[in-house]
Design a protein around this motif. Sequence first.
Motif, short mmCIF file in Angstrom:
data_model
loop_
_atom_site.label_atom_id
_atom_site.label_comp_id
_atom_site.label_asym_id
_atom_site.label_seq_id
_atom_site.Cartn_x
_atom_site.Cartn_y
_atom_site.Cartn_z
N LYS A 1 7.91 3.86 -7.18
CA LYS A 1 7.29 4.97 -6.44
C LYS A 1 5.78 4.82 -6.31
CE LYS A 1 9.33 9.42 -6.21
NZ LYS A 1 9.47 10.74 -6.74
N GLU A 2 5.13 4.25 -7.33
CA GLU A 2 3.68 4.15 -7.33
C GLU A 2 3.15 2.73 -7.28
OE1 GLU A 2 2.25 6.42 -10.63
OE2 GLU A 2 2.58 8.32 -9.59
N GLN A 3 4.03 1.72 -7.30
CA GLN A 3 3.56 0.34 -7.33
C GLN A 3 4.45 -0.58 -6.51
OE1 GLN A 3 3.60 -0.52 -11.52
NE2 GLN A 3 1.46 0.08 -11.77
N ILE A 4 3.82 -1.63 -6.01
CA ILE A 4 4.55 -2.74 -5.38
C ILE A 4 4.16 -3.99 -6.14
CG2 ILE A 4 5.03 -4.00 -3.26
CD1 ILE A 4 3.87 -1.66 -1.69
N TYR A 5 5.15 -4.71 -6.66
CA TYR A 5 4.90 -5.93 -7.42
C TYR A 5 5.13 -7.14 -6.53
CZ TYR A 5 5.12 -2.99 -11.56
OH TYR A 5 4.89 -2.01 -12.50
N PHE A 6 4.15 -8.04 -6.51
CA PHE A 6 4.24 -9.29 -5.76
C PHE A 6 3.98 -10.46 -6.71
CE2 PHE A 6 2.73 -6.27 -2.50
CZ PHE A 6 3.65 -6.49 -1.51
N HIS A 7 4.28 -11.65 -6.21
CA HIS A 7 3.91 -12.86 -6.93
C HIS A 7 3.23 -13.79 -5.93
CE1 HIS A 7 4.49 -16.86 -8.75
NE2 HIS A 7 4.24 -16.20 -9.86
N GLU B 1 5.06 -13.06 -2.44
CA GLU B 1 6.51 -12.88 -2.50
C GLU B 1 6.79 -11.55 -3.19
OE1 GLU B 1 10.38 -14.79 -4.77
OE2 GLU B 1 8.47 -15.83 -4.84
N LEU B 2 7.58 -10.69 -2.55
CA LEU B 2 7.89 -9.37 -3.08
C LEU B 2 8.83 -9.51 -4.28
CD1 LEU B 2 7.75 -6.26 -2.79
CD2 LEU B 2 9.78 -6.43 -1.37
N ILE B 3 8.47 -8.84 -5.39
CA ILE B 3 9.31 -8.82 -6.58
C ILE B 3 10.06 -7.50 -6.67
CG2 ILE B 3 9.34 -8.99 -9.11
CD1 ILE B 3 8.53 -11.59 -7.69
N SER B 4 9.33 -6.37 -6.68
CA SER B 4 9.98 -5.06 -6.76
C SER B 4 9.05 -3.97 -6.24
CB SER B 4 10.41 -4.74 -8.20
OG SER B 4 9.27 -4.57 -9.01
N VAL B 5 9.66 -2.81 -5.96
CA VAL B 5 8.92 -1.65 -5.47
C VAL B 5 9.32 -0.44 -6.31
CG1 VAL B 5 8.50 -0.13 -3.49
CG2 VAL B 5 8.89 -2.57 -3.13
N ARG C 1 8.32 3.10 -0.99
CA ARG C 1 9.78 3.02 -0.97
C ARG C 1 10.21 1.71 -0.31
NH1 ARG C 1 8.91 8.49 0.53
NH2 ARG C 1 8.86 7.94 2.72
N GLN C 2 11.28 1.12 -0.83
CA GLN C 2 11.85 -0.07 -0.23
C GLN C 2 13.20 0.30 0.38
OE1 GLN C 2 12.40 -3.35 -2.89
NE2 GLN C 2 13.03 -4.74 -1.28
N GLN C 3 13.34 0.00 1.69
CA GLN C 3 14.58 0.34 2.40
C GLN C 3 14.94 -0.80 3.35
OE1 GLN C 3 13.56 3.87 4.55
NE2 GLN C 3 13.67 5.20 2.76
N VAL D 1 0.56 -9.98 -8.47
CA VAL D 1 -0.31 -9.11 -7.69
C VAL D 1 0.38 -7.75 -7.61
CG1 VAL D 1 -1.38 -8.72 -5.45
CG2 VAL D 1 -1.17 -11.05 -6.33
N ILE D 2 -0.37 -6.70 -7.93
CA ILE D 2 0.17 -5.34 -7.92
C ILE D 2 -0.65 -4.49 -6.96
CG2 ILE D 2 0.68 -3.29 -9.29
CD1 ILE D 2 0.78 -5.14 -11.74
#
Length: 147
Positions: free
Chosen positions: A79-85, A73-77, A123-125, A93-94
């Motif tokens: 510039k250098e990381q995407i955070y998941f759970h 499950e996407l938490i946040s994005v 980037r998240q769009q 999970v990063i």
Amino acid sequence: MFLLLKDSRNWEQYAGFTLFECLLALFFFSFICLVSSGYLKNAQVLTDRINNTSEKEWHIFLIQLENEMSNLELISVTKEQIYFHHQEADYPVIVEFKQNKIIKAANGGYQPLLMKIEKAEFRQQEGKIELEILFENGKNKVGCFII
């Protein structure tokens, strides 16, 4: 400079090449050209294979990341990381750009996903994650994941 021939019996006094020496030099020159063209062709084939390898690595990375994201499950994005759970196992999970590679850090360990990267930007769009990569060899790739 003109070559003056005096008497055909005194040919030893004139410096020059015989026909045999000229043919021998021509043979060596053509042999060197043949060998060097083979090396140049081989270098071109190796360059093409190396470029195709980086293409394959890029596509394998995209497929692997897409499969990894299907259970998360996407938490946040940033510039250098995407955070998941991870919903089932309940841990973060990063996916991040770190030390010239993209890695997946989860549950105390990490897994390299893509190597030899000079720059990466996430980037998240509008319902998608866009990923722009600049490889060390100068190639630029852009990937997009629908979330």
